[in-house]
Design a protein around this motif. Structure first.
Motif, PDB file in Angstrom:
ATOM      1  N   UNK A  49      42.231  35.152  38.937  1.00 38.82           N
ATOM      2  CA  UNK A  49      41.005  35.730  39.480  1.00 38.82           C
ATOM      3  C   UNK A  49      41.077  37.251  39.423  1.00 38.82           C
ATOM      4  N   UNK A  50      40.029  37.869  38.886  1.00 40.82           N
ATOM      5  CA  UNK A  50      39.997  39.333  38.759  1.00 40.82           C
ATOM      6  C   UNK A  50      38.905  39.951  39.626  1.00 40.82           C
ATOM      7  N   UNK A  51      38.299  39.156  40.511  1.00 39.81           N
ATOM      8  CA  UNK A  51      37.212  39.670  41.340  1.00 39.81           C
ATOM      9  C   UNK A  51      37.770  40.367  42.592  1.00 39.81           C
ATOM     10  N   UNK A  52      36.852  40.981  43.341  1.00 38.83           N
ATOM     11  CA  UNK A  52      37.193  41.970  44.370  1.00 38.83           C
ATOM     12  C   UNK A  52      38.405  41.641  45.247  1.00 38.83           C
ATOM     13  N   UNK A  53      38.303  40.562  46.036  1.00 41.33           N
ATOM     14  CA  UNK A  53      39.348  40.340  47.035  1.00 41.33           C
ATOM     15  C   UNK A  53      40.699  40.160  46.373  1.00 41.33           C
ATOM     16  N   UNK A 112      41.516  41.315  43.342  1.00 43.03           N
ATOM     17  CA  UNK A 112      41.883  42.562  42.670  1.00 43.03           C
ATOM     18  C   UNK A 112      42.550  43.530  43.644  1.00 43.03           C
ATOM     19  N   UNK A 113      42.026  43.593  44.882  1.00 40.57           N
ATOM     20  CA  UNK A 113      42.560  44.568  45.845  1.00 40.57           C
ATOM     21  C   UNK A 113      43.679  43.995  46.709  1.00 40.57           C
ATOM     22  N   UNK A 114      44.023  42.728  46.520  1.00 40.49           N
ATOM     23  CA  UNK A 114      45.102  42.142  47.331  1.00 40.49           C
ATOM     24  C   UNK A 114      46.215  41.624  46.444  1.00 40.49           C
ATOM     25  N   UNK A 141      46.141  41.045  42.903  1.00 42.12           N
ATOM     26  CA  UNK A 141      45.807  40.405  41.635  1.00 42.12           C
ATOM     27  C   UNK A 141      46.151  41.259  40.423  1.00 42.12           C
ATOM     28  N   UNK A 142      45.927  42.556  40.553  1.00 41.15           N
ATOM     29  CA  UNK A 142      46.227  43.441  39.420  1.00 41.15           C
ATOM     30  C   UNK A 142      47.716  43.414  39.096  1.00 41.15           C
ATOM     31  N   UNK A 172      38.932  33.416  48.229  1.00 38.23           N
ATOM     32  CA  UNK A 172      39.241  34.836  48.429  1.00 38.23           C
ATOM     33  C   UNK A 172      40.126  35.088  49.644  1.00 38.23           C
TER      34      UNK A 172
END
Ligand SMILES: Cc1cc2nc3c(=O)[nH]c(=O)nc-3n(C[C@H](O)[C@H](O)[C@H](O)COP(=O)(O)O)c2cc1C
Ligand code: FES
Lengths: 174, 437
Positions: A97-101, A103-105, A107-108, A142
């Motif tokens: 998953x690359x979406x917001x939650x 990405x900021x927790x 995922x990147x 999320x």
């Protein structure tokens, strides 16, 4: 809207597939659920993906013939949705998953690690055909970010150590 | 508050029909069959239940739009697409209490005299589709579904229909197209689905959580339901909290609590002792709220008054380390990927916003960019498109530009011109730049 690369199909992939008795029995269960045969396209494609591993041009032709649609119509449906595999997938498809939650927790960081460990980018498979990396949009989990779906299963609250353990286990199984 | 929708969470073997029956399950269904369709609709109308799928439309009113004299079949559709970023509540209901959904589906079908119901569930939810199928099979075996339900003369079949990966299929008319076996292209309204829905027949579409409320309303009465929350914003609501909090998760609270209470008390506050910077109050399609707006009440009308929406109840929390330009960019990538492509303002607008934001993030922003973004958002929303996906990307992006403009300007002030050769244009809307494309 799915925008997938167009892959030239091999001659075998073009061969129309045949449905055996088990498959026909499942189709017979599906059809009475809907007043039209067309409505069985999505569920029949799911059955085919389970059975044949991916939606080859030959599967598209068979589904079209079975439901009385044109192959072009079925192909149009297949290409709209992201989850129908239009090329043979790897054994384990890592859908990160690359979406917001996510990405900021973390995922990147997971993606960076996966790229390094497997030596592949989004959309690619490892040469041994075991892993494939796909960047996907929000998986609806999320609160358990970061999340990866591997084939049908969700893996949640991941960190690099947990992910490595999962990959080791999956690689060992192959 | 005493849990209603999540009362089974944590109960051993909560999914089985035996556990559900022991907790008073299917009593609402029995009672409804005795009341008759009109009385059921009236009870739901009186409860002031509003749809939990995003738009907050009164459920009883939606049911009453189905033409009474329609000669052909009618359909009920349960929307389990759960695809709005930040939303993971329907999955929680299905995981712990699938029979609650089946019972809600049954009562709603009876109210609109539908003999067939479909539960449309997103393709990724393989596990939860199976859970629902097992629950339906159990209910059928006990005579709660099927021919002549409990001797009432009413027939009802419920089928699970799996999506296959498309956010847009959460939009009700795209969902209907998808059930019909087509690409998920939203339909122009009117006609509304209650008049011309799936297979050309009157159809009511309700969210999982909305339908899960229904058995409780029938058993405990409209007045009980309306006593929870605030007038016109009644009942329990599932709030999903994700992002930078200590205890992310799904919390069941009365409508009208403040976002401060949800974030600070229930979700344990911003993690790492950091400060709250901003939050999406109802999924990423809702305009963003700043830390200064955290005392807004979490309900339909209070959110509307604050210029945003409660949406699906998906609260995404950002701490003070987050750069809002990056958030706007991630949001743009989502919607550019998920636009169905029918309407030019949405297809091109989301893509164009994504390109501009990618360029700013890459360090090549231009002074005119914030205004260009606002202009694109303006012409992509407010009725310029067939469905609200245009608004769904335009409103959050323009709210971020408006509320955090200085962050855009700071990045643009230190930007360098785009190198002479144009950057290669990505052939598809993939993950945002943070993922190293
Ligand atoms: C782009 C878009 C995506 C949507 N996604 C969902 C979804 O995932 N789940 C859902 O229940 N409703 C979703 N909706 C709202 C539905 O169109 C519809 O209003 C809702 O299912 C009605 O149910 P309710 O009256 O019970 O809220 C979406 C709407 C739009 C415009
Ligand atoms: S943001 Fe990753 S699951 Fe929702």
């Amino acid at each position: 809207m799915s925008t997938r690369p167009i892959v030239a199909a091999s001659p075998e992939a073009l061969q129309i597939v045949t449905f055996d008795a088990t498959m026909e029995a499942r189709i017979a269960e599906l059809l009475p659920r809907y007043p039209t045969r067309r409505a069985a396209i999505l569920p029949l494609l799911w059955l085919c993906q389970e059975r044949f591993g991916w939606i080859s041009p030959g599967v598209v032709r068979a589904v079209a013939a079975r439901l009385g649609e044109s192959p072009a119509f079925v192909e149009g449906v297949v290409s709209f949705y992201t989850m129908y595999q239009t090329a043979p997938p790897a054994r384990y498809v890592l859908q990160v998953c690359t979406t917001i939650s996510c990405a900021w927790c973390g995922g990147r960081e997971l993606v960076a690690h996966l790229k390094e460990r497997l030596g592949i980018s989004f959309g690619e498979k490892t040469p041994d055909g075991v892993f494939q990396l796909v960047g996907v949009q929000c998986l609806g989990a999320c609160g358990q970010a970061p999340v990866i779906q591997i084939n049908d299963d969700y893996y949640e609250n991941l960190d690099i150590a947990k992910l490595d353990a999962i990959l080791d286990e999956l690689a060992g199984r192959s | 508050m005493e849990p209603v929708l999540l009362r089974a969470r944590g109960v051993p073997d909560s999914r089985s029909i035996a556990t559900y029956l022991a907790a008073g399950g299917y009593e609402g269904w029995k009672k409804a069959l005795g009341m008759g369709p009109d009385a059921v609709t009236k009870e739901v109308l009186d409860s002031e239940l509003r749809g939990r799928g995003g738009a907050g439309f009164p459920t009883g009113r939606k049911w009453s739009f189905v033409p009474k004299d329609h000669p052909g079949p009618r359909y009920l559709v349960c929307n389990a697409d759960e695809s709005e970023p930040g939303t993971f509540k329907d999955r929680e209901i299905i995981e712990y209490d699938p029979h609650q959904v089946v019972e809600g589906v049954a009562i709603a079908s009876f109210a609109i005299k539908a003999n067939t119901a479909y539960i449309y569930i997103r393709g990724e939810f393989v596990r939860w589709a199976r859970i629902l199928e097992d629950a339906i099979a159990e209910a059928r075996q006990r005579g709660f579904l099927g021919k002549n339900v409990m001797g009432s003369g009413f027939d009802l079949d419920v089928w699970v229909h799996r999506g296959a990966g498309a956010y847009i299929c959460g939009e009700e008319t795209a969902l209907l197209e998808s059930i019909e076996g087509k690409r998920g292209f939203p339909r122009l309204k009117p006609p509304f689905p209650a008049v011309v829905g799936v297979f050309g027949q009157p159809t009511v579409i309700n969210n999982v959580e909305t339908l899960a409320c229904v058995p409780h309303i029938i058993v405990r009465g409209a007045a009980w339901f309306a006593s929870i929350g605030r007038p016109k914003n009644t009942g329990p609501k599932l709030f999903c909290v994700s992002g930078h909090v200590n205890r992310p998760g799904v919390f069941e609270l009365p409508l009208g609590v403040t976002f401060r209470e949800i974030i600070e008390e229930h979700a344990g506050g911003v993690r790492g002792g950091r400060q709250l910077k901003a939050f999406f109050p109802g999924g990423s399609s809702a305009p963003i709220l700043t830390a200064a707006e955290v005392d807004t009440m979490a309900d339909f009308d209070a959110c509307a008054a604050a210029g945003t929406m409660l949406g699906s109840g998906g609260i995404i929390v950002f701490d003070d380390t987050v750069d809002m330009v990056d958030v706007a960019d991630n949001v743009a990538h989502f919607y550019a990927h998920e636009s169905c492509g029918q309407c030019t303002p949405c297809r091109e607008g989301s893509d164009w916003c994504m390109d501009i934001l990618d360029r700013i993030v890459a360090g090549h922003g231009r002074p005119a960019d914030p205004d260009t973004l606002l202009r694109i958002c303006r012409f992509s929303s407010a009725g310029m498109t067939i469905c609200p996906l245009g608004d769904a990307f335009a409103l959050p992006i323009s709210s971020i530009v408006n509320k955090y403009r200085s962050e855009f300007e700071r990045r643009i002030a230190s930007a360098t011109p785009l190198p002479q050769k144009k950057q290669p244009v990505l052939p598809w809307a993939g993950p945002c730049p943070g993922f190293g494309i």
